[in-house]
Motif scaffolding. Structure first.
Motif, PDB file in Angstrom:
ATOM      1  N   TRP A  45     -11.867  12.786  -3.362  1.00 25.89           N
ATOM      2  CA  TRP A  45     -10.524  13.378  -3.312  1.00 25.89           C
ATOM      3  C   TRP A  45     -10.312  14.343  -4.475  1.00 25.89           C
TER       4      TRP A  45
ATOM      5  N   HIS B 204     -11.431  10.698   5.598  1.00 27.99           N
ATOM      6  CA  HIS B 204     -10.498  11.127   4.566  1.00 27.99           C
ATOM      7  C   HIS B 204     -10.585  10.183   3.367  1.00 27.99           C
ATOM      8  N   PRO B 205     -10.853  10.708   2.177  1.00 27.78           N
ATOM      9  CA  PRO B 205     -10.984   9.843   0.990  1.00 27.78           C
ATOM     10  C   PRO B 205      -9.639   9.298   0.531  1.00 27.78           C
ATOM     11  N   THR B 206      -9.686   8.190  -0.157  1.00 27.28           N
ATOM     12  CA  THR B 206      -8.462   7.605  -0.701  1.00 27.28           C
ATOM     13  C   THR B 206      -7.986   8.427  -1.896  1.00 27.28           C
ATOM     14  N   ARG B 207      -6.700   8.321  -2.179  1.00 27.80           N
ATOM     15  CA  ARG B 207      -6.092   9.080  -3.262  1.00 27.80           C
ATOM     16  C   ARG B 207      -6.734   8.763  -4.598  1.00 27.80           C
TER      17      ARG B 207
ATOM     18  N   ASN C  75     -17.289  12.765   1.910  1.00 24.43           N
ATOM     19  CA  ASN C  75     -17.030  11.343   2.131  1.00 24.43           C
ATOM     20  C   ASN C  75     -17.435  10.902   3.541  1.00 24.43           C
TER      21      ASN C  75
ATOM     22  N   ASP D 156      -2.642  16.923   3.246  1.00 29.18           N
ATOM     23  CA  ASP D 156      -3.233  16.500   1.977  1.00 29.18           C
ATOM     24  C   ASP D 156      -4.442  17.407   1.754  1.00 29.18           C
TER      25      ASP D 156
ATOM     26  N   ALA E  16      -7.654  15.852   0.428  1.00 30.10           N
ATOM     27  CA  ALA E  16      -8.359  15.010   1.406  1.00 30.10           C
ATOM     28  C   ALA E  16      -9.072  15.850   2.447  1.00 30.10           C
TER      29      ALA E  16
ATOM     30  N   SER F 144      -9.700   9.111  -5.577  1.00 33.89           N
ATOM     31  CA  SER F 144     -11.135   8.782  -5.566  1.00 33.89           C
ATOM     32  C   SER F 144     -11.915  10.040  -5.958  1.00 33.89           C
TER      33      SER F 144
ATOM     34  N   ARG G 161       0.832  -1.205   0.000  1.00 29.24           N
ATOM     35  CA  ARG G 161       0.000   0.000   0.000  1.00 29.24           C
ATOM     36  C   ARG G 161       0.868   1.258   0.000  1.00 29.24           C
ATOM     37  N   ARG G 162       1.971   1.232   0.811  1.00 29.45           N
ATOM     38  CA  ARG G 162       2.867   2.381   0.865  1.00 29.45           C
ATOM     39  C   ARG G 162       3.538   2.612  -0.485  1.00 29.45           C
TER      40      ARG G 162
ATOM     41  N   SER H  44       1.109   4.195  -2.771  1.00 27.69           N
ATOM     42  CA  SER H  44       0.930   5.593  -2.392  1.00 27.69           C
ATOM     43  C   SER H  44       2.049   6.455  -2.947  1.00 27.69           C
TER      44      SER H  44
END
Length: 225
Positions: free
Chosen positions: A120, A112-115, A108, A98, A101, A117, A2-3, A6
């Motif tokens: 976002w 905090h929304p995902t990148r 949302n 961010d 976000a 999305s 995941r990192r 990102s």
């Protein structure tokens, strides 16, 4: 995993923002060059000449269409530089705000929304609308009314501090990040990174708006000589 994804997203966003920054700066330079020989409006001089002992400027604030377009493009360049700086810090592991976000939270359900999305992306657009239009014209208005000091660096620095405080005291709590990001991991680093981003925005905005005026004054002085 995941990192890593990102970081890939941060790098992709940085490439997109650098392209946008380059195009906006080119467009701004083209428009300024087109209008170099037009007479300066009286209120254009406010951002360049020193204040008369702090006397309030009584010239009405009325930006013409040429000035408005240049202000918007200056705001776009400053906004892209600011957001690119924020995501550049995040790509190096520094916890920077961010901005997309922060605004995407309102769309949302408080999370905090995902990148990349939809919330976002809308949050990023919301942030750009604020920094390109509202904060840019507010800066020009405050400079015109001499609310801000007339020194180049001090004016930009104080405006950046004001926007940073607004972000930390108003936007961050509404986004669920707490007063001055105190609910976030490593809140001090995020607050400092946010401060740097907002000061960068204000300094770039000041340089962009001042450059067109100074350039035209220099040409007028050469013609007079």
């Amino acid at each position: 995993m995941r990192r890593q994804m990102s970081k890939i997203g941060d790098v992709s966003l940085l490439i997109l923002l650098s392209t946008l920054l380059n195009q906006a700066a080119f467009k701004w330079h083209t428009i300024c060059k087109t209008h170099l020989h037009e007479p300066l409006m009286e209120d254009d001089m406010i951002n360049v000449k020193p204040s008369d002992g702090g006397v309030q400027n009584k010239i009405p604030y009325r930006p013409n269409s040429q000035k408005a377009v240049q202000l918007i493009l200056a705001g776009l360049v400053a906004s892209v530089a600011m957001v690119a700086g924020s995501y550049l810090l995040r790509s190096f592991g520094v916890l920077a705000p961010d901005f997309a976000a922060q605004y995407g939270v309102f769309l949302n359900e408080g999370v905090h929304p995902t990148r990349f999305s939809m919330p976002w992306m809308i949050g990023l657009l919301w942030h750009f609308l604020n920094t390109i239009f509202i904060f840019t014209f507010l800066y020009d208005f405050l400079a015109h009314k001499r609310v801000l000091p007339n020194g180049r660096r001090s004016k930009a620095f104080l405006y950046g501090c004001f926007l940073w405080l607004f972000s930390g005291l108003v936007v961050a709590p509404l986004a669920g990040e707490g007063l001055m990001f105190r609910l976030m991991t490593d809140s001090f680093v995020m607050a400092v990174a946010g401060f740097v981003c907002w000061v960068v925005y204000a300094v770039v905005l000041d340089e962009m708006t001042r450059a067109r005026i100074v350039h035209r004054i220099e040409i007028a002085e050469k013609k007079a000589a």
